[in-house]
Structures are given as C-alpha cells and as structure tokens.
Motif scaffolding. Structure first.
Motif, PDB file in Angstrom:
ATOM      1  N   GLN A 156      35.831  35.967  44.454  1.00 44.01           N
ATOM      2  CA  GLN A 156      36.148  37.245  45.096  1.00 44.01           C
ATOM      3  C   GLN A 156      35.633  37.277  46.528  1.00 44.01           C
ATOM      4  O   GLN A 156      36.338  37.721  47.444  1.00 44.01           O
ATOM      5  N   THR A 160      37.860  37.783  50.023  1.00 48.20           N
ATOM      6  CA  THR A 160      37.732  39.101  50.639  1.00 48.20           C
ATOM      7  C   THR A 160      38.202  39.086  52.091  1.00 48.20           C
ATOM      8  O   THR A 160      37.823  38.208  52.867  1.00 48.20           O
ATOM      9  N   GLU A 161      39.031  40.047  52.449  1.00 49.08           N
ATOM     10  CA  GLU A 161      39.510  40.158  53.832  1.00 49.08           C
ATOM     11  C   GLU A 161      38.343  40.504  54.764  1.00 49.08           C
ATOM     12  O   GLU A 161      37.362  41.137  54.354  1.00 49.08           O
ATOM     13  N   THR A 163      37.968  42.665  57.083  1.00 56.45           N
ATOM     14  CA  THR A 163      37.655  44.092  57.250  1.00 56.45           C
ATOM     15  C   THR A 163      36.745  44.582  56.135  1.00 56.45           C
ATOM     16  O   THR A 163      35.750  45.277  56.381  1.00 56.45           O
ATOM     17  N   GLN A 164      37.076  44.204  54.905  1.00 56.12           N
ATOM     18  CA  GLN A 164      36.253  44.611  53.770  1.00 56.12           C
ATOM     19  C   GLN A 164      34.909  43.882  53.781  1.00 56.12           C
ATOM     20  O   GLN A 164      33.866  44.472  53.466  1.00 56.12           O
ATOM     21  N   LYS A 166      33.302  42.948  56.356  1.00 56.96           N
ATOM     22  CA  LYS A 166      32.452  43.564  57.381  1.00 56.96           C
ATOM     23  C   LYS A 166      31.779  44.828  56.854  1.00 56.96           C
ATOM     24  O   LYS A 166      30.637  45.126  57.237  1.00 56.96           O
ATOM     25  N   GLN A 167      32.450  45.553  55.978  1.00 59.24           N
ATOM     26  CA  GLN A 167      31.822  46.730  55.371  1.00 59.24           C
ATOM     27  C   GLN A 167      30.602  46.320  54.552  1.00 59.24           C
ATOM     28  O   GLN A 167      29.548  46.962  54.607  1.00 59.24           O
ATOM     29  N   THR A 168      30.762  45.227  53.801  1.00 60.74           N
ATOM     30  CA  THR A 168      29.629  44.703  53.029  1.00 60.74           C
ATOM     31  C   THR A 168      28.517  44.234  53.952  1.00 60.74           C
ATOM     32  O   THR A 168      27.336  44.522  53.722  1.00 60.74           O
TER      33      THR A 168
END
Length: 279
Positions: A156, A160-161, A163-164, A166-168
C-alpha cells in the motif's frame, strides 16, 4: 577549461562509484579525534552542521548520509545491514581510533551496532532519542520473523500517490518536532526519499532488536531522550530497553519531541559538550 573538465570527470566517477557500490556518503571537516555523525531515517548528514559548529572540543567531523535519501542513489536490500557493514569497513580502512559517534534515531541504532562490533575503537557514544527495539514499543510481542518486506502495508505504501503520501509525511513531521519552522524541512526530506528505500528501510528498522548486543558495548554512553509523550513514560522506556548497557547515563530533554536538536538546541549543545569534555 581543462581543469573544469578534470573536476567534472572526477565528480562523475565519484557519483558513479557511490551509485554502484556505496550505501553511505561522507563529508569530512575539521581536525582532531574523529566524531562520526549519524542522522536518522530520511535525514541528511547536514542536519549535524549546527552541532559541529557548537562543539567546544577539537574534532574531525565525519558527516554521514545514506543511500536512497536526499538525492543519493538507492541500493538493494537489506539496506540497514549494508550501511552498518560499510561503516565498519570505513572505520577500519581509515584507521580511525578513539572514535566518538553521535547518532540520532536510526543513527543511534547504528552507533550501538558499531560500538558492539568495534569495542576497542569506539570509545564514546551520544545516542539521541533512539531506542534499541522500536518494534517492542510499536508492536509488543511481535517477533522479528513476522516483519517482512512483502506485506500488505508495504504494498500500500509503495502504491500511495504523492499527494496522499505527503499528508502522511505532514502528520509524521508535526509529531516529530515542536519547532514549526522545521516541519516543512522534515516533510521535504520524507518526500524526496526513494520510496522503496523508505518502505523497505523502515521494515529493516522494525526488525532490529539491539538489546541482545548491548552487553558488548564498552563505550561511555550518553543517552538523550525526548520528553514526548511525557518524561516519565519516555524515561521508563529508555531504562527498560538499555538495562544491559553498562557505562551509560540517561538525560531527558524537557518540552521536546523526536528532534531534540530542533526543539532544545542550547540544552542539547551544552549537554553534549559537557559529556565530551568529561574524560
């Protein structure tokens, strides 16, 4: 022009050599007894620049960076063990003696491993917010055999892209320092990491249990712990995990998260200098 071409060729050869064979990149400054500066996961050796400037003892600083991070070419797995072995070879090949190692997080793990492997060479350690077995805190009771590269979580993470991801990275960075000016720097280091190195390298760290080699370490050791989530909880974890490390002292930084040198820099410099000056 001829000099420029020779310099450029030399740089190309150095870079090719690193990408093909080396898990570490090293910058050396100053003169004196050698001090190896080992950064944490995703972090460049340059994170120690301010520390080097604030050291009051004369030293030859060896700033280490790792393959797969900060624009350095990645290497094949196992990542951590390859870094460890190359550092051991580096210390031997350079004939370094009376070595001090200052390591943060994963750099602290490497410091313990190196001191256990080279007890007559490594004389002092400064371990900055690093625990011998991270897995035991995060996954109590889970054996090393259950930590694998090929796992649903790793798959996973690899897919993960950005953008996502970077949120993490943002949530992680915010939990690692109280210094808001440093959060974006931490995010950038995570985002520029080679993704496979990030995912599988972290798996390597989860496999580690350095408690079994602590009794081989003879170096005088200063352990600096962050107060997050509380001084009492954090200090208890350090005391439990470092029980079999003989020659140690544990000091806790107040109002600090993982990057103590960001959150409490003056306390950090003062404490490290006092330790290094006390022969």
């Amino acid at each position: 022009m001829k000099t420029f071409r020779i310099t450029l060729l030399a740089l190309i050869i150095i870079n090719l050599g690193f990408s093909q064979t080396s898990a570490i990149k090293i910058e050396i400054t100053g003169q004196g007894d050698p001090v190896l500066f080992l950064p944490g996961f995703t972090t460049p050796g340059s994170i120690w620049n301010d520390t080097v400037e604030h050291l009051t003892t004369k030293s030859e600083a060896h700033l280490i960076s790792y393959a797969g991070f900060n624009g350095n070419p990645p290497i094949a797995m196992p990542w951590y063990d390859t870094i460890k072995e190359e550092l051991i070879v580096y210390i031997k090949d350079k004939n370094l003696t009376n070595v001090t190692i200052i390591g943060h997080s994963m750099g602290g793990n490497l410091a313990i491993d190196l001191a256990a492997a080279l007890p007559d060479t490594i004389t002092r350690l400064v371990i900055v917010d690093s625990i011998p077995c991270m897995r035991e805190l995060m996954m109590p009771g889970v054996p090393e055999s259950q930590i694998q590269y090929d796992s649903p979580y790793n798959k996973q993470m690899l897919q993960t892209e950005d953008t996502q991801f970077k949120q993490t990275a943002t949530m992680m960075a915010q939990n690692m320092t109280n210094n808001k000016d440093k959060v974006d720097i931490l995010i950038n280091w995570i985002m520029e990491a080679d993704r496979e190195t990030y995912v599988y390298g972290y798996t390597d760290l989860l496999k580690l249990d350095l408690r079994k080699v602590l009794n081989k370490v003879t170096a005088k050791t200063l352990i600096l712990g962050a107060s997050f989530p509380s001084v009492e909880v954090a200090k208890s974890n350090y005391e439990k995990q470092y029980t079999t490390l003989a020659n140690k002292s544990i000091k806790m930084a107040s109002n600090s998260k993982h990057f103590i040198m960001f959150d409490q820099p003056e306390w950090f410099y003062t404490t490290v200098n006092a330790f290094l000056a006390n022969e």
